[in-house]
Design a protein around this motif. Sequence first.
Motif, PDB file in Angstrom:
ATOM      1  N   GLY A 141       0.810  -1.327   0.092  1.00 38.87           N
ATOM      2  CA  GLY A 141      -0.066   0.029   0.015  1.00 38.87           C
ATOM      3  C   GLY A 141       0.854   1.358   0.038  1.00 38.87           C
ATOM      4  O   GLY A 141       0.316   2.284   0.034  1.00 38.87           O
ATOM      5  N   ALA A 142       2.176   1.271  -0.037  1.00 39.29           N
ATOM      6  CA  ALA A 142       2.985   2.388   0.057  1.00 39.29           C
ATOM      7  C   ALA A 142       2.778   3.234  -1.031  1.00 39.29           C
ATOM      8  O   ALA A 142       3.121   4.452  -1.073  1.00 39.29           O
ATOM      9  CB  ALA A 142       4.324   1.846   0.233  1.00 39.29           C
ATOM     10  N   GLY A 143       2.215   2.633  -2.482  1.00 40.53           N
ATOM     11  CA  GLY A 143       2.075   3.290  -3.560  1.00 40.53           C
ATOM     12  C   GLY A 143       0.672   4.110  -3.620  1.00 40.53           C
ATOM     13  O   GLY A 143       0.519   4.737  -4.819  1.00 40.53           O
ATOM     14  N   ASN A 144      -0.177   3.802  -2.869  1.00 39.44           N
ATOM     15  CA  ASN A 144      -1.422   4.383  -3.203  1.00 39.44           C
ATOM     16  C   ASN A 144      -1.611   5.588  -1.855  1.00 39.44           C
ATOM     17  O   ASN A 144      -1.000   5.416  -0.708  1.00 39.44           O
ATOM     18  CB  ASN A 144      -2.517   3.421  -3.084  1.00 39.44           C
ATOM     19  CG  ASN A 144      -2.727   2.622  -1.826  1.00 39.44           C
ATOM     20  OD1 ASN A 144      -2.872   3.140  -0.728  1.00 39.44           O
ATOM     21  ND2 ASN A 144      -2.608   1.200  -2.108  1.00 39.44           N
ATOM     22  N   GLU A 145      -2.659   6.505  -2.035  1.00 41.15           N
ATOM     23  CA  GLU A 145      -2.856   7.533  -1.188  1.00 41.15           C
ATOM     24  C   GLU A 145      -3.400   6.946   0.343  1.00 41.15           C
ATOM     25  O   GLU A 145      -3.457   7.618   1.241  1.00 41.15           O
ATOM     26  CB  GLU A 145      -3.508   8.636  -1.558  1.00 41.15           C
ATOM     27  CG  GLU A 145      -5.020   8.303  -2.183  1.00 41.15           C
ATOM     28  CD  GLU A 145      -5.703   9.582  -2.753  1.00 41.15           C
ATOM     29  OE1 GLU A 145      -5.252  10.742  -2.338  1.00 41.15           O
ATOM     30  OE2 GLU A 145      -6.576   9.473  -3.081  1.00 41.15           O
ATOM     31  N   GLU A 146      -4.234   6.022   0.089  1.00 36.23           N
ATOM     32  CA  GLU A 146      -4.846   5.521   1.364  1.00 36.23           C
ATOM     33  C   GLU A 146      -3.963   4.558   2.153  1.00 36.23           C
ATOM     34  O   GLU A 146      -4.043   4.484   3.360  1.00 36.23           O
ATOM     35  CB  GLU A 146      -6.073   4.271   0.836  1.00 36.23           C
ATOM     36  CG  GLU A 146      -7.120   5.223   0.071  1.00 36.23           C
ATOM     37  CD  GLU A 146      -6.766   5.235  -1.361  1.00 36.23           C
ATOM     38  OE1 GLU A 146      -5.666   4.885  -1.996  1.00 36.23           O
ATOM     39  OE2 GLU A 146      -7.781   5.767  -2.205  1.00 36.23           O
ATOM     40  N   ARG A 147      -2.740   4.164   1.547  1.00 36.75           N
ATOM     41  CA  ARG A 147      -1.845   3.367   2.524  1.00 36.75           C
ATOM     42  C   ARG A 147      -2.432   2.123   2.884  1.00 36.75           C
ATOM     43  O   ARG A 147      -2.101   1.675   3.972  1.00 36.75           O
ATOM     44  CB  ARG A 147      -1.286   4.183   3.394  1.00 36.75           C
ATOM     45  CG  ARG A 147      -0.489   5.507   3.337  1.00 36.75           C
ATOM     46  CD  ARG A 147       0.844   5.098   2.377  1.00 36.75           C
ATOM     47  NE  ARG A 147       1.627   6.622   2.091  1.00 36.75           N
ATOM     48  CZ  ARG A 147       1.775   6.879   0.756  1.00 36.75           C
ATOM     49  NH1 ARG A 147       1.242   6.107  -0.159  1.00 36.75           N
ATOM     50  NH2 ARG A 147       2.326   7.735   0.474  1.00 36.75           N
ATOM     51  N   GLU A 148      -3.086   1.560   1.967  1.00 37.83           N
ATOM     52  CA  GLU A 148      -3.763   0.303   2.025  1.00 37.83           C
ATOM     53  C   GLU A 148      -3.381  -1.012   1.048  1.00 37.83           C
ATOM     54  O   GLU A 148      -3.093  -0.485   0.011  1.00 37.83           O
ATOM     55  CB  GLU A 148      -5.292   0.254   1.885  1.00 37.83           C
ATOM     56  CG  GLU A 148      -6.259  -0.736   2.312  1.00 37.83           C
ATOM     57  CD  GLU A 148      -6.188  -1.070   3.595  1.00 37.83           C
ATOM     58  OE1 GLU A 148      -6.255  -2.444   4.019  1.00 37.83           O
ATOM     59  OE2 GLU A 148      -6.331  -0.362   4.207  1.00 37.83           O
ATOM     60  N   PRO A 149      -2.849  -2.069   1.664  1.00 39.47           N
ATOM     61  CA  PRO A 149      -2.299  -2.969   0.675  1.00 39.47           C
ATOM     62  C   PRO A 149      -3.253  -3.167  -0.408  1.00 39.47           C
ATOM     63  O   PRO A 149      -4.535  -3.414  -0.107  1.00 39.47           O
ATOM     64  CB  PRO A 149      -2.438  -4.127   1.751  1.00 39.47           C
ATOM     65  CG  PRO A 149      -2.023  -3.734   2.982  1.00 39.47           C
ATOM     66  CD  PRO A 149      -3.028  -2.300   3.218  1.00 39.47           C
ATOM     67  N   ASP A 150      -2.748  -3.235  -1.542  1.00 37.43           N
ATOM     68  CA  ASP A 150      -3.732  -3.575  -2.650  1.00 37.43           C
ATOM     69  C   ASP A 150      -3.188  -4.769  -3.656  1.00 37.43           C
ATOM     70  O   ASP A 150      -2.361  -5.342  -3.310  1.00 37.43           O
ATOM     71  CB  ASP A 150      -3.847  -2.073  -3.343  1.00 37.43           C
ATOM     72  CG  ASP A 150      -2.521  -1.510  -3.797  1.00 37.43           C
ATOM     73  OD1 ASP A 150      -1.392  -2.164  -3.646  1.00 37.43           O
ATOM     74  OD2 ASP A 150      -2.622  -0.206  -4.220  1.00 37.43           O
ATOM     75  N   ALA A 151      -4.051  -5.135  -4.552  1.00 38.01           N
ATOM     76  CA  ALA A 151      -3.564  -6.253  -5.479  1.00 38.01           C
ATOM     77  C   ALA A 151      -3.639  -5.573  -6.708  1.00 38.01           C
ATOM     78  O   ALA A 151      -4.916  -4.949  -7.248  1.00 38.01           O
ATOM     79  CB  ALA A 151      -4.696  -7.285  -5.349  1.00 38.01           C
ATOM     80  N   LEU A 152      -2.906  -6.012  -7.803  1.00 40.62           N
ATOM     81  CA  LEU A 152      -2.840  -5.673  -9.221  1.00 40.62           C
ATOM     82  C   LEU A 152      -3.417  -6.923 -10.091  1.00 40.62           C
ATOM     83  O   LEU A 152      -2.877  -8.012  -9.723  1.00 40.62           O
ATOM     84  CB  LEU A 152      -1.489  -4.965  -9.644  1.00 40.62           C
ATOM     85  CG  LEU A 152      -1.324  -4.883 -11.068  1.00 40.62           C
ATOM     86  CD1 LEU A 152      -2.282  -3.795 -11.502  1.00 40.62           C
ATOM     87  CD2 LEU A 152      -0.011  -4.511 -11.483  1.00 40.62           C
ATOM     88  N   TYR A 153      -4.450  -6.655 -10.621  1.00 40.92           N
ATOM     89  CA  TYR A 153      -4.829  -7.732 -11.561  1.00 40.92           C
ATOM     90  C   TYR A 153      -4.668  -7.564 -13.098  1.00 40.92           C
ATOM     91  O   TYR A 153      -4.828  -6.193 -13.462  1.00 40.92           O
ATOM     92  CB  TYR A 153      -6.404  -8.023 -11.355  1.00 40.92           C
ATOM     93  CG  TYR A 153      -6.739  -8.817  -9.985  1.00 40.92           C
ATOM     94  CD1 TYR A 153      -6.744 -10.106  -9.969  1.00 40.92           C
ATOM     95  CD2 TYR A 153      -6.899  -8.241  -8.825  1.00 40.92           C
ATOM     96  CE1 TYR A 153      -7.241 -10.635  -8.997  1.00 40.92           C
ATOM     97  CE2 TYR A 153      -7.217  -8.663  -7.707  1.00 40.92           C
ATOM     98  CZ  TYR A 153      -7.158 -10.170  -7.683  1.00 40.92           C
ATOM     99  OH  TYR A 153      -7.562 -10.969  -6.690  1.00 40.92           O
ATOM    100  N   VAL A 154      -4.676  -8.492 -13.915  1.00 47.38           N
ATOM    101  CA  VAL A 154      -4.750  -8.397 -15.270  1.00 47.38           C
ATOM    102  C   VAL A 154      -5.867  -9.180 -15.866  1.00 47.38           C
ATOM    103  O   VAL A 154      -5.923 -10.385 -15.279  1.00 47.38           O
ATOM    104  CB  VAL A 154      -3.265  -8.757 -15.812  1.00 47.38           C
ATOM    105  CG1 VAL A 154      -2.668  -9.985 -15.653  1.00 47.38           C
ATOM    106  CG2 VAL A 154      -3.025  -8.384 -17.234  1.00 47.38           C
ATOM    107  N   TRP A 155      -6.111  -8.802 -16.981  1.00 47.58           N
ATOM    108  CA  TRP A 155      -6.953  -9.515 -17.700  1.00 47.58           C
ATOM    109  C   TRP A 155      -6.613  -9.598 -19.332  1.00 47.58           C
ATOM    110  O   TRP A 155      -6.225  -8.612 -19.734  1.00 47.58           O
ATOM    111  CB  TRP A 155      -8.485  -8.852 -17.941  1.00 47.58           C
ATOM    112  CG  TRP A 155      -9.608  -9.674 -18.738  1.00 47.58           C
ATOM    113  CD1 TRP A 155     -10.279 -10.639 -18.394  1.00 47.58           C
ATOM    114  CD2 TRP A 155      -9.925  -9.410 -19.885  1.00 47.58           C
ATOM    115  NE1 TRP A 155     -10.816 -11.050 -19.453  1.00 47.58           N
ATOM    116  CE2 TRP A 155     -10.669 -10.239 -20.413  1.00 47.58           C
ATOM    117  CE3 TRP A 155      -9.636  -8.339 -21.229  1.00 47.58           C
ATOM    118  CZ2 TRP A 155     -11.322 -10.430 -21.719  1.00 47.58           C
ATOM    119  CZ3 TRP A 155      -9.779  -8.519 -22.220  1.00 47.58           C
ATOM    120  CH2 TRP A 155     -11.046  -9.347 -22.564  1.00 47.58           C
TER     121      TRP A 155
END
Length: 165
Positions: A141-155
């Motif tokens: 989450g360091a790269g988003n303004e919320e500082r919330e762990p996130d997940a990158l998906y691809v289709w």
Amino acid sequence: MRTARRRSERGGVIVRRALPGDAEALARLHRLTVRRSLAFLPDLHTPQEDLWFFAHELLPKRDVRVAEIDGEARAYVAFRPGWIDHLFVHPDHQGRGLGPRLLRLALADGTERRLWTFQKNLRARAFYEARGFVLEALTDGAGNEEREPDALYVWRAPAGENSPR
């Protein structure tokens, strides 16, 4: 004369391109949906800042489609080449097919798309995975303004197919 609206027989839903005048309604929809469906997120912006973002960033720089019911925006998707930036459905209208319908529009050209969602948003993660998105990365989450762990998906479109299930 061609209209901005495309009517649907399914449940009185109208799906259309967003117009500049939709900024206020979409900003309100976004705020409501985040507050109710993603209550774990900090409230970082004022309603006025949300409106500015929709009017000056999202609507002018993305392809945005709106799903309306009875003249009210109930869901929207915002996308651009390679990315889906937003897909939000009013909490009272989730599970009624609006999300899959808008997602199909965003993926209709069959080109690869990525999106971010928060790791805690298990409903969204299951939604995307059920439609062929594959987890590409997890972050702290360091790269988003919320500082919330996130997940990158691809289709990526399956061979011989150019839209999701």
